[in-house]
Structure formats: C-alpha cells, structure tokens
Enzyme design. Structure first.
Site, mmCIF file in Angstrom:
data_model
loop_
_atom_site.group_PDB
_atom_site.id
_atom_site.type_symbol
_atom_site.label_atom_id
_atom_site.label_comp_id
_atom_site.label_asym_id
_atom_site.label_seq_id
_atom_site.Cartn_x
_atom_site.Cartn_y
_atom_site.Cartn_z
ATOM 1 N N GLU A 1 0.831 -1.210 0.000
ATOM 2 C CA GLU A 1 0.000 0.000 0.000
ATOM 3 C C GLU A 1 0.865 1.259 0.000
ATOM 4 O O GLU A 1 0.585 2.222 -0.720
ATOM 5 C CB GLU A 1 -0.924 0.005 1.217
ATOM 6 C CG GLU A 1 -1.803 1.245 1.284
ATOM 7 C CD GLU A 1 -2.720 1.282 2.489
ATOM 8 O OE1 GLU A 1 -3.409 2.304 2.680
ATOM 9 O OE2 GLU A 1 -2.741 0.288 3.261
ATOM 10 N N GLY B 1 -3.115 6.011 4.534
ATOM 11 C CA GLY B 1 -2.228 4.857 4.506
ATOM 12 C C GLY B 1 -1.076 4.944 5.482
ATOM 13 O O GLY B 1 -0.031 4.313 5.297
#
Length: 388
Positions: A243, A364
C-alpha cells in the site's frame, strides 16, 4: 522507455490502458467529481479488460502478471487528474483484493475474489477507526465468537469505497486483551444486518466514495474469518508495504503530470514579449522540480523490483511514501504557482491536483507515523518479518 524495468509488452499495455482511460473514463470524470460517486458500469469495464486481475492468480480469473503492470496501472490513473477515481480503483484491486488473495480460502476466493476480478463485486478495506487513526493496535471493533458465528461491533472511518462497495474486509479484535496479537481479519457482506455507512465530505478525492461504517451486532459465519485468528495485525503490516509503495508511485506519477502540464503551459503563455519557458528563474524551477520527480520515480521502481522479486520491503516502502508524497505536494504547489492566476481556477487541472495530492502524507499511515516506523528500523534496529 525505461528498459531496466519495462519491456515492450509493458509499454504496449501502457498505451492501451491510456487509450482506454481517455475513451471510457475521462469523459465522465467531471460528473463523478461533482456527484462524489463513480457509476457501476466502469467497474465492469475494468473487469472485462482484465485490469483488476493484473497481479491475481490465473485459477481465479487473474492474469498473474509482474508488478510493473501494476506500476503502469497506478501511474496512468494519476494522469487523468482525479485522485478520487484512481483511489476507488486501486483500493479495490490492491487493498481489499490483496487480503482476499493472501488470506482467503478457496471458498472465499471463489465467492469474492473472482467476481472482484470480473468487476461484478466491489470491495473495501476497513482498518482505521474514529478513535484510532494510524494506531492499528488500538482499534476497538470487536468480533466475539458465538457458536458457529462471530458477532461484530464497532466502527471504521476514512474507508475508500466504504458506502457503495458489495463487501468489506474488516479488522476486528477477537481477543481484546492481547492488543495487536488479538486482531483478526474477516470478510462481511454489505447487506449483512447491522452494517450501516455514512458518506464523508472531503477536501479532495471528490470522486471517491469515502465512508464511516458502523457494525451493530453484525452476525457472520465463522467461515468468514480469513487466515488465522489473531494474525490480523501481521497480515495488515505485511500488506502495508504494498500500500505504501502504491502511494509512493501515485505521488511520483501525479507530480510528473504536474510538471508536464506546467512545461506545456509555459511553452504557450507569453509575458513581456517572451514565452514563460524562456525566463531563467522559471526554467530553473522546472529543472529542480523535474529532478525531484525523477529521483523519487527511480527509487520507487527499484523498490517495486525488489517487492516483485519477493523481498520484504517494509522500510523501503515506508521511505517511498514518506518522501514521494512530500515531494508531490511541493512540486504540485510550485506547478500551480507557475500558472499564476490560472492555476487557481477550477477550469485548469492544478487546483484539483493540489487538493487531491494533499491526502498523500495522511492516508495509509501519516508521515509522522512513518517517520517513527523508519526510526525504529534505522536507529533501534527493529526487524519486521512477513506473516505469510
């Protein structure tokens, strides 16, 4: 073409994907930005073209391609100037579907992964909570075993595809006393009784469906546990490497788009009898911006290569996100300045690009959290190991 990483097949894919985006996506972007949602038909078109299956196993309908097809997918999504649309696509394909691929059993992959690859089902990943933010171990959502079921209670927030998705990949504590060792991962159907969602209004990523989700005594079968009970935190940490690299790649790509647009604008705009690209101060500003983009891009490609080769790159991916998102914000800020008053106008791309980019150092894992993670590895010599 960067032949160190990209073959002719990669570049052929890049061109075909660019053509697809211009034909099927770009004509709808302004509408989706205004409405705050992406229409379902485009998911199916992505699925039919195989774009959701680039890195997925062939036995479930994927293509089993190397990670540089994903890099191309991410880069070109950034260059149509809708961070929200791009987020919908990659959050489905590389957040929700990554957990299905890595932790789902054959039944889960058949029922959720295959239709996700086909574009028939949309997924979201639910980790962040209203009281936790980046503190994953501090989550309060619980999953209590009750016979052949689990009962889920709690809430999640800042969830991309959180309102309109068909299923949710949810992190919850099966043993709250164990802190991070008590977290498990589940798949939950949207229509399960007790699941509700509220849409959030954001500064940027306007086309993205971002929601706050509540779980009120949601009963799911025990078979919807993914992987091993109590191993959820390790799964989450392992997939954070991908990610964070994704967000680093996104950052260098949107910054590259900003520089290219500024160069084009400067070649057309005149002041004091000269084109803007003839003024030394502006030329040197572009030189600095382009250099920073190239440095981040080459680093990100090298980390993508290592991840593709099976290396665990949690430190390097964290560095990628930390520096690339900071660079993108600063480069896009300067690009807007080069456009002068027009940079501030919504009819030009920089205003939206600036708003969308600002989420990079937040989503994130915030830059502040990443700095501490990196410090633990660099200063304290802490080692993180993959869960699977």
């Amino acid at each position: 073409m960067n032949s160190m990483y990209f073959t002719e097949e990669h570049e052929s894919f890049r061109q075909s994907f660019k053509d697809f985006l211009q034909k099927e996506v770009v004509p709808h972007i302004d509408k989706w930005e205004k409405e705050g949602a992406v229409e379902r038909f485009i998911w199916k078109k992505f699925g039919e073209m195989g774009y959701f299956g680039l890195n997925q196993p062939e036995e479930y309908g994927g293509l089993g391609l190397d990670l540089f097809y994903t890099v191309i997918f991410l880069e070109e999504l950034q260059k149509i100037n809708s961070g929200g649309f791009a987020a919908n696509m990659w959050a489905h394909a590389y957040l929700a579907m990554t957990h299905l691929k890595e932790e789902g059993d054959d039944r889960i992959k058949t029922e959720y992964l295959t239709p996700s690859i086909d574009g028939d089902k949309i997924g979201c990943l639910c980790i962040s909570e209203p009281f936790g933010g980046s503190d994953v171990a501090g989550m309060r959502t619980t999953a209590v075993k009750d016979g052949d079921n689990y009962v889920i209670n709690g809430s999640k927030t800042f969830i991309t595809n959180g309102v309109y998705s068909d299923y949710l990949i949810v992190a919850a504590k099966t043993n709250p006393d164990e802190k991070h060792k008590g977290i498990s991962i589940f798949v939950i159907d949207r229509e399960a009784q007790g699941v509700s969602a509220t849409k959030l209004d954001k500064l940027g990523w306007r086309a993205s469906d971002t929601g706050e989700i509540a779980f009120d005594n949601v009963v799911i079968p025990k078979e919807n546990l993914m992987g091993t009970e109590g191993a959820g935190f390790s799964y989450i940490m392992q997939h954070f490497a991908l990610e964070r690299l994704i967000m680093g790649v996104n950052a260098h790509a949107r910054a590259e788009y900003a520089v290219d647009y500024a160069i084009q604008y400067m070649s057309e705009r005149q002041a004091f009898g000269k084109h803007l690209n003839e003024f030394q101060a502006l030329r040197h500003k572009i030189a600095e911006m382009a250099s920073r983009v190239d440095m981040c891009r080459e680093y990100n490609y090298s980390i993508a290569k290592r991840l593709n080769d099976g290396n665990y790159v949690v430190k390097e991916a964290s560095m990628s996100k930390l520096l690339s998102t900071k660079m993108a914000d600063e480069v896009i800020y300067d690009a807007l300045q080069l456009l002068g008053g027009y940079g501030y106008m919504e009819d030009y791309p920089m205003a939206r690009l600036l708003r969308d980019s600002r989420l990079g150092p937040i989503g994130g894992g915030t830059s502040e959290i990443l700095k501490e993670i990196i410090a633990k590895m660099v200063i304290d010599k802490k080692e993180y190991k993959p869960a699977t």
